[in-house]
Enzyme design. Structure first.
Site, short mmCIF file in Angstrom:
data_model
loop_
_atom_site.label_atom_id
_atom_site.label_comp_id
_atom_site.label_asym_id
_atom_site.label_seq_id
_atom_site.Cartn_x
_atom_site.Cartn_y
_atom_site.Cartn_z
N ASP A 118 0.83 -1.20 0.00
CA ASP A 118 0.00 0.00 0.00
C ASP A 118 0.87 1.26 0.00
O ASP A 118 2.01 1.25 0.45
CB ASP A 118 -0.92 -0.02 1.24
N HIS B 209 2.20 3.43 -8.99
CA HIS B 209 2.01 1.99 -9.28
C HIS B 209 3.20 1.46 -10.10
O HIS B 209 3.67 0.36 -9.88
CB HIS B 209 0.70 1.76 -10.03
N LEU C 284 10.87 -20.34 -5.35
CA LEU C 284 9.96 -19.44 -4.63
C LEU C 284 8.59 -19.54 -5.27
O LEU C 284 8.47 -19.52 -6.50
CB LEU C 284 10.45 -17.98 -4.73
C1 IPE Z 1 -5.31 -2.85 -0.15
O1 IPE Z 1 -5.04 -1.51 -0.33
C2 IPE Z 1 -5.37 -3.54 -1.48
C3 IPE Z 1 -4.09 -3.73 -2.15
C4 IPE Z 1 -2.92 -3.43 -1.66
C5 IPE Z 1 -4.17 -4.33 -3.46
P1 IPE Z 1 -6.22 -0.43 -0.45
O2 IPE Z 1 -5.55 0.88 -0.63
O3 IPE Z 1 -7.19 -0.83 -1.48
O4 IPE Z 1 -6.90 -0.55 0.98
P2 IPE Z 1 -7.80 0.50 1.78
O5 IPE Z 1 -8.84 1.00 0.82
O6 IPE Z 1 -6.89 1.58 2.24
O7 IPE Z 1 -8.35 -0.29 2.93
C1 IPE Z 2 -1.67 0.16 -3.34
O1 IPE Z 2 -1.45 1.52 -3.35
C2 IPE Z 2 -1.87 -0.41 -4.72
C3 IPE Z 2 -3.24 -0.87 -4.98
C4 IPE Z 2 -4.23 -0.86 -4.13
C5 IPE Z 2 -3.49 -1.40 -6.29
P1 IPE Z 2 -2.64 2.54 -3.33
O2 IPE Z 2 -3.01 2.88 -4.73
O3 IPE Z 2 -3.76 2.08 -2.48
O4 IPE Z 2 -1.94 3.79 -2.66
P2 IPE Z 2 -2.55 4.78 -1.59
O5 IPE Z 2 -2.99 3.96 -0.42
O6 IPE Z 2 -3.70 5.49 -2.25
O7 IPE Z 2 -1.43 5.70 -1.24
MG MG Z 3 -4.17 2.28 -0.52
#
Ligand code: IPE
Ligand code: IPE
Ligand code: MG
Length: 265
Positions: A40, A57, A151
């Site tokens: 995240d 990303h 792995l």
């Molecule tokens: C969790 O992250 C999902 C992934 C890392 C793929 P999110 O950014 O979607 O989670 P929330 O919305 O903060 O709970």
């Molecule tokens: C995690 O990073 C990647 C996915 C959920 C696909 P985020 O896109 O949720 O990044 P933040 O949490 O908004 O910073």
């Molecule tokens: Mg996120």
């Protein structure tokens, strides 16, 4: 007891533990076999740099590369990465499209090197609901690397624990209705055997980057006794040193699985 769970039996003669109950790994192993990561913070990493979220990303893929390389060197056998949740479809269409394109790019660009490095790709999630191109590329990568043993890399794609449990319960019910399974035989192992992770040991350690203290619908069943480690570091900045920090902290933890502390035994 299944082959998977038998690895977790500690052999104590007093232990009359129901099948499927999580227990300490045998052999006094101090490192985790299975690490799962909620990757995240990509969006915040990009926004703080004045970049579009998709740049975060893209930078996140570099972090995946670093971590996948480090895992077997650090004794980790299974790495599960939360890449796209069943809830992530609610993001703006452009961002979802960008993530889907990156998935195809990752599969195409990385598969040779992953294969050379002995990485076996598997997918957890409702793959059939991915767009056709993404599904094909992912299935190709899975097929191409299926002989590898160094792995296991589980990509959680269109993954949500609630959806996984719904799928498991439907599959179990279908077996009951077909007369293959008596409801009285359903136990914890039956459920585990119908999850996307069937046959795999549960994660020992769940890491979340980006600083939020929640599971966001990730491995709710499997992480029942996982150790949790949260870091404020955004995923694009996560590297081998952070992983080593998490492993060092894991080695200091005492996993009790509902028992008593070692000093109190
Ligand atoms: C969790 O992250 C999902 C992934 C890392 C793929 P999110 O950014 O979607 O989670 P929330 O919305 O903060 O709970
Ligand atoms: C995690 O990073 C990647 C996915 C959920 C696909 P985020 O896109 O949720 O990044 P933040 O949490 O908004 O910073
Ligand atoms: Mg996120």
């Amino acid at each position: 007891m299944s082959e998977t769970n038998s690895r977790y039996t500690n052999g104590s003669p007093a232990a009359q533990v129901p099948a499927g109950t999580p227990q300490a790994p045998a052999g006094g192993r101090s490192g985790p076999r299975h690490v799962a990561i909620i990757m995240d913070g990509n969006g915040r990493w990009a926004t703080e740099r004045g970049l579009p979220r998709v740049a975060g990303h893209r930078a996140g893929i570099e972090a995946i590369r670093r971590v996948v390389k480090a895992c077997p060197e650090l004794g980790i056998e299974i790495l599960t990465l939360y890449a796209f949740s069943t809830e992530n479809w609610k993001r703006p269409r452009d961002e979802v499209n960008a993530l889907m394109n990156l998935l195809v790019e990752y599969c195409r660009k990385e598969v040779d090197e992953l294969d050379r490095n002995g990485v076996r790709i598997q997918v957890l999630g409702r793959v059939a609901e991915l767009p056709e191109l993404q599904r094909r590329e992912v299935e190709r990568a899975v097929e191409r690397t299926r002989h590898n043993r160094r792995l296991i890399l589980n990509l959680a794609l269109n993954y949500g624990s609630h959806a996984e449990l719904v799928d498991a319960f439907k599959a179990i019910l279908a077996r009951v209705l077909a007369g293959e399974l008596d409801p009285s035989q359903i136990d914890e192992q039956t459920i585990a055997a119908h999850l996307y992770t069937a046959g795999m040991p549960d994660p020992d350690l769940v890491i979340r980057t980006g600083g939020e203290y929640r599971l966001s619908n990730f491995l709710l069943w499997q992480a029942a006794y996982a150790e949790l480690w949260v870091t404020p570091v955004y995923w694009p900045e996560f590297d081998r040193c952070h992983l080593e920090q998490a492993l060092a902290e894991y080695a200091r933890r005492e996993r009790r699985f509902g028992g008593v502390p070692a000093r109190g035994r």
